[in-house]
Motif scaffolding. Structure first.
Motif, PDB file in Angstrom:
ATOM      1  N   ILE A   2       0.844  -1.185   0.000  1.00 52.31           N
ATOM      2  CA  ILE A   2       0.000   0.000   0.000  1.00 52.31           C
ATOM      3  C   ILE A   2       0.884   1.240   0.000  1.00 52.31           C
ATOM      4  O   ILE A   2       1.756   1.400   0.852  1.00 52.31           O
ATOM      5  N   ASP A  29      -4.102  -6.550   3.320  1.00 55.22           N
ATOM      6  CA  ASP A  29      -2.799  -5.889   3.366  1.00 55.22           C
ATOM      7  C   ASP A  29      -3.001  -4.618   4.182  1.00 55.22           C
ATOM      8  O   ASP A  29      -4.019  -3.928   4.040  1.00 55.22           O
ATOM      9  N   CYS A 100     -11.515  -1.223   0.918  1.00 54.55           N
ATOM     10  CA  CYS A 100     -10.387  -0.417   1.384  1.00 54.55           C
ATOM     11  C   CYS A 100     -10.905   0.506   2.479  1.00 54.55           C
ATOM     12  O   CYS A 100     -11.851   1.269   2.254  1.00 54.55           O
ATOM     13  N   HIS A 126      -6.837   2.884  -3.639  1.00 54.51           N
ATOM     14  CA  HIS A 126      -7.445   1.566  -3.831  1.00 54.51           C
ATOM     15  C   HIS A 126      -7.251   1.079  -5.270  1.00 54.51           C
ATOM     16  O   HIS A 126      -6.832  -0.060  -5.512  1.00 54.51           O
ATOM     17  N   TYR A 129      -3.643   0.194  -5.898  1.00 56.85           N
ATOM     18  CA  TYR A 129      -3.316  -1.086  -5.266  1.00 56.85           C
ATOM     19  C   TYR A 129      -3.767  -2.254  -6.151  1.00 56.85           C
ATOM     20  O   TYR A 129      -2.997  -3.188  -6.402  1.00 56.85           O
ATOM     21  N   GLU A 132      -1.686  -2.466  -9.325  1.00 52.36           N
ATOM     22  CA  GLU A 132      -0.371  -3.067  -9.069  1.00 52.36           C
ATOM     23  C   GLU A 132      -0.477  -4.586  -8.992  1.00 52.36           C
ATOM     24  O   GLU A 132       0.383  -5.309  -9.502  1.00 52.36           O
TER      25      GLU A 132
END
Length: 202
Positions: A2, A29, A100, A126, A129, A132
């Protein structure tokens, strides 16, 4: 991982915690810069289950103030207050089953502009994330997303691979699980943001 942006960081005068994932199962996470002593107490006592900030984030979307939560759990909030966490906002966003939640401790009550800033920043965080996570798909998984995004149907893709449609459905589910969402349309949208649906990258 994050990544906390400047907008959220500037609001969190007294610290923050941001979690992304499935809070019901505890598969999340987490980023936190709250005092180490508070974090240690929080996790050793399993306080997430009774945390009114998490509860609010799971039941409401958007941005809400902490003061309205104080009545719900005096014991928890009393412990938080002992660590200087007295005012703040809880911000919650939901994308395809991925939740999130940010608990942001502020030095004073957040105004409407600050709340809007926090909500926009959390939504961006969010999406970043999930994007990714999409970029870490395997080459074959990216190829499958690319095919669906470009109009091929499951039956056609199954024929290309020489497998059953059920096998393709299972692969889709694995991709959803990897990214952390429950809908393949969300997968395609997130992958579009990552550039995967326009051209294949390894």
């Amino acid at each position: 991982m994050i990544s906390i942006g400047e907008d959220l960081g500037n609001l969190a005068a007294c610290g923050m915690a941001v979690g992304v994932g499935d809070f019901q199962s505890g598969n999340i996470d987490l980023f936190s810069n709250y005092p180490e002593e508070w974090q240690s107490l929080y996790f050793s006592k399993g306080l997430m289950k009774q945390d009114p900030i998490v509860h609010a984030g799971l039941t409401q979307l958007g941005c809400n103030a902490w003061p309205a939560l104080n009545q719900r759990n005096q014991v928890f909030m009393g412990a938080a207050h002992d660590h200087g966490l007295r005012d703040g906002i809880v911000v919650s966003n939901l994308i395809g089953g991925s939740r999130c939640i940010a608990g942001i401790a502020t030095s004073s009550e957040a105004n409407a502009t600050e709340r809007q800033t926090a909500l926009a920043a959390l939504r961006g965080l969010h999406l970043d994330y999930l994007t990714e996570r999409a970029t870490s798909l395997s080459t074959s998984q990216k190829e499958l997303v690319y095919m669906f995004a470009n109009g091929l149907r499951g039956k056609e893709i199954a024929a290309l691979y020489g497998v059953s449609e059920q096998a393709i459905k299972q692969r889709k589910l694995h991709i959803q699980k990897h990214i952390g969402v429950n809908n393949f349309l969300v997968v395609v949208n997130v992958c579009a943001r990552a550039g995967i649906t326009f051209h294949l990258t390894s």
